[in-house]
Motif scaffolding. Structure first.
Motif, mmCIF file in Angstrom:
data_model
loop_
_atom_site.group_PDB
_atom_site.id
_atom_site.type_symbol
_atom_site.label_atom_id
_atom_site.label_comp_id
_atom_site.label_asym_id
_atom_site.label_seq_id
_atom_site.Cartn_x
_atom_site.Cartn_y
_atom_site.Cartn_z
ATOM 1 N N SER A 126 -19.411 -9.229 -3.736
ATOM 2 C CA SER A 126 -18.198 -8.844 -4.445
ATOM 3 C C SER A 126 -17.209 -10.003 -4.424
ATOM 4 N N ARG A 127 -16.183 -9.887 -5.233
ATOM 5 C CA ARG A 127 -15.195 -10.964 -5.349
ATOM 6 C C ARG A 127 -14.552 -11.263 -3.993
ATOM 7 N N SER A 128 -14.184 -10.235 -3.268
ATOM 8 C CA SER A 128 -13.529 -10.429 -1.988
ATOM 9 C C SER A 128 -13.571 -9.125 -1.206
ATOM 10 N N PHE A 129 -13.081 -9.168 0.025
ATOM 11 C CA PHE A 129 -13.196 -8.014 0.903
ATOM 12 C C PHE A 129 -12.090 -8.041 1.943
ATOM 13 N N ASP A 130 -11.395 -6.925 2.088
ATOM 14 C CA ASP A 130 -10.355 -6.794 3.107
ATOM 15 C C ASP A 130 -10.946 -6.360 4.438
ATOM 16 N N THR A 131 -10.516 -6.983 5.511
ATOM 17 C CA THR A 131 -10.805 -6.439 6.828
ATOM 18 C C THR A 131 -9.876 -5.251 7.077
ATOM 19 N N ILE A 132 -10.154 -4.519 8.140
ATOM 20 C CA ILE A 132 -9.302 -3.371 8.473
ATOM 21 C C ILE A 132 -7.890 -3.829 8.813
ATOM 22 N N GLU A 133 -7.773 -4.951 9.508
ATOM 23 C CA GLU A 133 -6.433 -5.487 9.787
ATOM 24 C C GLU A 133 -5.690 -5.782 8.491
ATOM 25 N N GLN A 134 -6.347 -6.432 7.539
ATOM 26 C CA GLN A 134 -5.695 -6.766 6.274
ATOM 27 C C GLN A 134 -5.300 -5.511 5.502
ATOM 28 N N ALA A 135 -6.153 -4.498 5.528
ATOM 29 C CA ALA A 135 -5.860 -3.271 4.786
ATOM 30 C C ALA A 135 -4.641 -2.554 5.375
ATOM 31 N N THR A 137 -2.226 -3.992 7.056
ATOM 32 C CA THR A 137 -1.082 -4.845 6.760
ATOM 33 C C THR A 137 -0.607 -4.641 5.331
ATOM 34 N N LYS A 138 -1.542 -4.582 4.390
ATOM 35 C CA LYS A 138 -1.166 -4.389 2.984
ATOM 36 C C LYS A 138 -0.520 -3.030 2.751
ATOM 37 N N ALA A 139 -0.877 -2.056 3.591
ATOM 38 C CA ALA A 139 -0.305 -0.717 3.458
ATOM 39 C C ALA A 139 1.055 -0.607 4.155
ATOM 40 N N SER A 272 -12.255 -0.727 4.214
ATOM 41 C CA SER A 272 -11.064 -0.773 5.063
ATOM 42 C C SER A 272 -9.927 0.071 4.501
ATOM 43 N N LYS A 273 -9.730 0.027 3.208
ATOM 44 C CA LYS A 273 -8.680 0.836 2.584
ATOM 45 C C LYS A 273 -8.935 2.319 2.819
ATOM 46 N N THR A 274 -10.212 2.707 2.809
ATOM 47 C CA THR A 274 -10.548 4.109 3.027
ATOM 48 C C THR A 274 -10.098 4.572 4.404
ATOM 49 N N LEU A 275 -10.267 3.730 5.420
ATOM 50 C CA LEU A 275 -9.816 4.102 6.759
ATOM 51 C C LEU A 275 -8.302 4.282 6.782
ATOM 52 N N VAL A 276 -7.579 3.369 6.174
ATOM 53 C CA VAL A 276 -6.119 3.482 6.130
ATOM 54 C C VAL A 276 -5.715 4.801 5.485
ATOM 55 N N ASP A 277 -6.356 5.132 4.378
ATOM 56 C CA ASP A 277 -6.029 6.371 3.664
ATOM 57 C C ASP A 277 -6.304 7.607 4.518
ATOM 58 N N ILE A 278 -7.386 7.570 5.298
ATOM 59 C CA ILE A 278 -7.728 8.721 6.144
ATOM 60 C C ILE A 278 -6.757 8.845 7.310
#
Length: 842
Positions: A126-135, A137-139, A272-278
């Motif tokens: 894929s083009r790129s990928f967020d780690t859980i830390e990055q996700a 932080t972005k949230a 990673s975004k999915t974990l943040v959302d949960i």
């Protein structure tokens, strides 16, 4: 293969082993309601060009750093469903935490080394990928553990360097054994906060093609460091969750004090975004386990796994929950189990038997305080009158829509008895034994209620076949535990009209067509059709053989003005090279294993595909609509990049949790495996000239010495467990192609078994598509069994030997000349390849 190619390949494989599994870049945070608001940080310039210079301008040729429209749409589609793949194993009501608390302690190897999927051919660029830390932080979260994470990075880097050095030192020249080797998680001593408001520990494990997992600390078991930290955090923090970013089970024994445990799994690009959302409550888990999670010592296949020459499937049909439920063993988290942020109750409303079809209607109500979805599972207990039977087997399932508190929905589940007939080896017949069949419905294999009893007055012969797969030198396991007597008072009884099932007899006389156009070809052209379009060197070996699409796994030969059929790996999306260039000979990937450096001043082009969840995670959704959408995403990108055959889905059985490739596969259950393979196939093949290649046919359940290891199993176990999913997928979804496995079955290579390919697959299952080998290479070594050869594959009605080599091509011609291979046998296989290529030209 010539000696210099072995040396080159060895160097490539060293790089493969030592490579980091994931590139950590930032990915756009996409909101489904307004995808145009997405922005990208730290990404490559994007100028995807169709590999064959024939693609229409569909958004893939954007030269800016903005995401292509198809990328945005596909990520947003996945984002709506990914939480359904996660499984909540424990909860105490502390989560979700809501949106006000924006400070969080993040611990564990998965925070910065988040795994989106396994290694090997299943990885997707894929083009790129967020780690859980990055996700997080972005949230907008403040991460309170930066010092800990920085120190962990240093320790990990040092451990990885030492692991790599030892790998080089101890390889002893056995480079193939190094493929897929994974460093166990190291122990360490880093100070950490033991008290606070909210903490999450992310435990990651990765595995992949070429190497199996190990029952050691840092792999199947937690390390001492992980165990101590998890227990300390669970004790000291007001709210704590253990998150498992793994492709398969880990042993969670001894963690009884941990009250919130989530199987995040490996969900592809938006893991990673999915974990943040949960955690926040924007999404909720609604998945169920597709494989039993329990203590490692409880699994029945531990002693019969990973032998270099012969692996004996002594457990017979008692795989996974079939074993645990039959011997009434306690397990930590049973098959089909999963919690949500809410609770449900279900009530059987009605049941009926029409002919041989049983149908039950069940009301499901949300009795909790949070919205959610529930899964109902339908099980069948057979009488075991003349042959032993597992306590129960899964025969169907259904998932509700989203239900708000106090809302309900009625689900209907049904099945046909004959679809789940048992195999009697003595008579070579699929039968329904005389006796009572109990139907149960529930939300896990350990939480069901009887909803019907079907009485079969006399044995019914469903399908008469012949034993085809050899006989191992052992008898299958039969449980000594007697079934519990259960109260069935008040359960409605039905009587099967045996006349509703018509016996089928297989004659094994299927006639194969030969194309007149193929007859007119030269012998050399016919031989080229059944051998992959090989390259000299190592690119073909490791899945980069295509010159039409950069990074595609291979393609058919260019014969008689036919365009090649281009194949790309999966199964977690479409695997192509992210960066590539084009010259007069075709498209060439850059940066991948076995790929050459680009010439000076050449224009570097880019292409990006979408990483979907691993197979196990898709199955954990218990949502076939989502599986079809995943297939739809892949099929759409196949159209964009002119790929005709996707080398996926993979549906081998989770026989042992140690199999390094289990993450690619769906379940320990053949019905789940066949159902999800069917749905993904339907999603892919709804597009124009895009087809699947279901794999690995069959009994490919370990990576250890996979080229030369024999899976020894009874005819019954093979038919009811290891072939059943393929049968379901073939009959329900009509896949265009099937890939045989590397392993042998009872001493015969699957690719060389006419009994498996022609008799069972083509005659019994009715398959009429392409059969290809996996990517076979010639290797030395002292092995009990020799490798397959191209001539034998064609004689077994295999159609194409991949990736192919000059020696394979010469083998076909020599066998034709000396009579080992008949012209009819060659023309039959060549015709299927020729006809597929012609079909794709329309």
């Amino acid at each position: 293969m010539k000696f210099y190619n072995i040396i080159v390949l060895a160097l490539v494989l060293i790089n493969l082993v030592l490579a980091n599994p994931i590139k950590k870049k930032c990915i756009v945070r996409n909101k489904p309601s307004n995808p145009s608001n997405g922005s990208i940080e730290d990404v490559d310039n994007n100028k995807p060009t169709d590999p064959a210079n024939e693609a229409p301008n569909n958004g893939a040729n954007d030269t800016t750093t903005d995401m292509n429209q198809y990328e945005i749409e596909h990520i947003n589609t996945l984002d709506k469903y990914l939480a359904e793949c996660t499984v909540l194993l424990r909860r105490n009501g502390d989560f979700p935490i809501g949106k006000k608390n924006k400070k969080i302690y993040l611990y564990g190897n998965g925070v910065r080394k988040t795994i989106k999927g396994g290694t090997g051919s299943g990885d997707v660029n894929s083009r790129s990928f967020d780690t859980i830390e990055q996700a997080f932080t972005k949230a907008g979260y403040e991460i309170l553990t930066k010092d800990y994470l920085d120190e962990y990075d240093k320790i990990y880097e040092k451990a990885q360097t030492e692991f790599n050095d030892n790998l080089r030192k101890n390889s002893s020249g056995n480079f193939f054994a190094m493929m897929g080797a994974i460093m166990p998680e190291p122990d360490y001593d880093i100070p950490y906060e033991k008290e606070g408001d909210v903490a999450v520990f992310v435990l990651s494990r990765v595995s992949g093609e070429g190497s199996d997992r190990k029952p050691i600390k840092g792999d199947v078991y937690l390390t001492d460091t992980e165990r101590k930290m998890v227990l300390d955090l669970a004790k000291g923090f007001k709210k704590f969750m253990l998150v498992l970013n793994t492709g398969g089970p880990v042993d969670l024994s001894g963690l009884e004090d941990v009250k919130n445990i989530l199987v995040l799994s490996q969900l592809g690009v938006n893991t990673s975004k999915t974990l943040v959302d949960i955690i926040a409550g924007d999404k909720y888990p609604s998945g169920k386990l597709a494989t039993t999670w329990t203590k490692y010592e409880d699994y029945p296949t531990n002693e019969n796994f990973g032998d270099n020459d012969d692996t004996d499937y002594k457990e017979g049909v008692y795989v996974g929950y079939r074993y645990f439920d039959s011997v009434n063993a306690d397990v930590m988290y049973p098959f089909g189990f999963g919690l949500g942020y809410t609770d449900f109750e279900f009530d059987v409303k009605s049941a009926k038997l029409v002919g041989e079809k049983f149908e039950v209607s069940v009301s499901v109500k949300n009795i909790g305080k949070f919205k959610g979805k529930e899964v109902l599972e339908l099980y069948l207990s057979k009488p075991g009158t003349t042959i032993d039977e597992p306590y129960q087997i899964l025969v169907n399932f259904a998932k509700t829509k989203e239900l708000k508190p106090n809302k309900k929905q009625t689900l209907k589940l049904s099945f046909k008895l004959s679809d789940f007939a048992s195999y009697d080896e003595k008579t070579a017949t699929y039968i329904l034994d005389k006796g009572k069949y109990v139907v149960r419905v529930g939300n896990s294999s350990r939480n069901t209620k009887p909803c019907g009893i079907i009485k079969v007055a006399s044995k019914v012969n469903v399908r008469k076949v012949a034993n085809k797969l050899g006989k191992p030198e052992f008898k299958d396991f039969v449980p000594e535990t007697k079934r519990k007597q259960e109260k069935l008072n008040g359960v409605k009884e039905f009587t099967l009209k045996t006349s509703s099932i018509k016996q089928e007899t297989i004659d094994y006389d299927k006639k194969y067509e030969i194309s007149e156009e193929v007859k007119a070809l030269s012998n050399e052209e016919k031989a080229k059709l059944v051998i992959g379009a090989y390259k000299d060197g190592n690119e073909s070996v490791i899945g980069n053989a295509s010159i039409t699409a950069a990074g595609a796994a291979g393609e058919t030969a260019r014969v008689a003005d036919l365009k090649p059929v281009v194949m790309a790996d999966g199964p977690a999306g479409l695997r192509l090279s992210k960066d590539y260039y084009i010259d007069e000979s075709g498209a060439h990937g850059i940066g991948g294993f076995g790929q050459t450096k680009p010439p000076k001043d050449v224009e570097i082009l880019h292409q990006y595909t979408t990483a979907i969840p691993i197979g196990t995670a898709i199955a954990q959704s218990w949502n076939r609509q989502f599986a079809e959408l995943c297939g739809d995403i892949v099929g759409s990108e196949m159209e964009i990049f002119k790929i005709q055959l996707w080398l996926a889905p993979a549906l081998n059985i989770h026989r042992s949790i140690l199999c390094g490739r289990n993450f690619e596969y769906y379940s320990e259950d053949p019905f789940i495996s066949g159902a999800f393979a069917s749905s993904i196939t339907q999603g892919v093949q709804k597009h124009n000239n895009t087809y699947v290649t279901i794999k690995h046919f069959a009994a490919n359940n370990q990576e250890t010495n996979r080229y030369f290891s024999s899976s020894n199993a009874s005819e019954r176990a093979l038919r009811e467990i290891y072939l059943k999913g393929f049968e379901i997928a073939v009959k329900e979804a009509n896949p265009k192609a099937i890939m045989t496995s590397y392993n042998l079955i009872n001493g015969v290579h699957t690719s060389e078994s006419k009994e498996l390919t022609s008799d069972i697959l083509r005659n019994e299952f009715g398959f009429d598509g392409i059969v290809m080998t996996d990517w076979v290479i010639k290797m030395g070594g002292n092995n009990k069994y020799s490798g397959p050869i191209a001539t034998n594959v064609v004689k077994a009605t295999g159609d194409i030997y991949m990736p192919g080599s000059k020696s394979d091509y010469e083998n076909i011609l020599e066998s034709l000349d000396n009579g080992d291979l008949s012209m009819e046998e060659l023309e039959i296989s060549a015709s299927r390849i020729y006809n597929l290529a012609k079909e794709l030209e329309i």
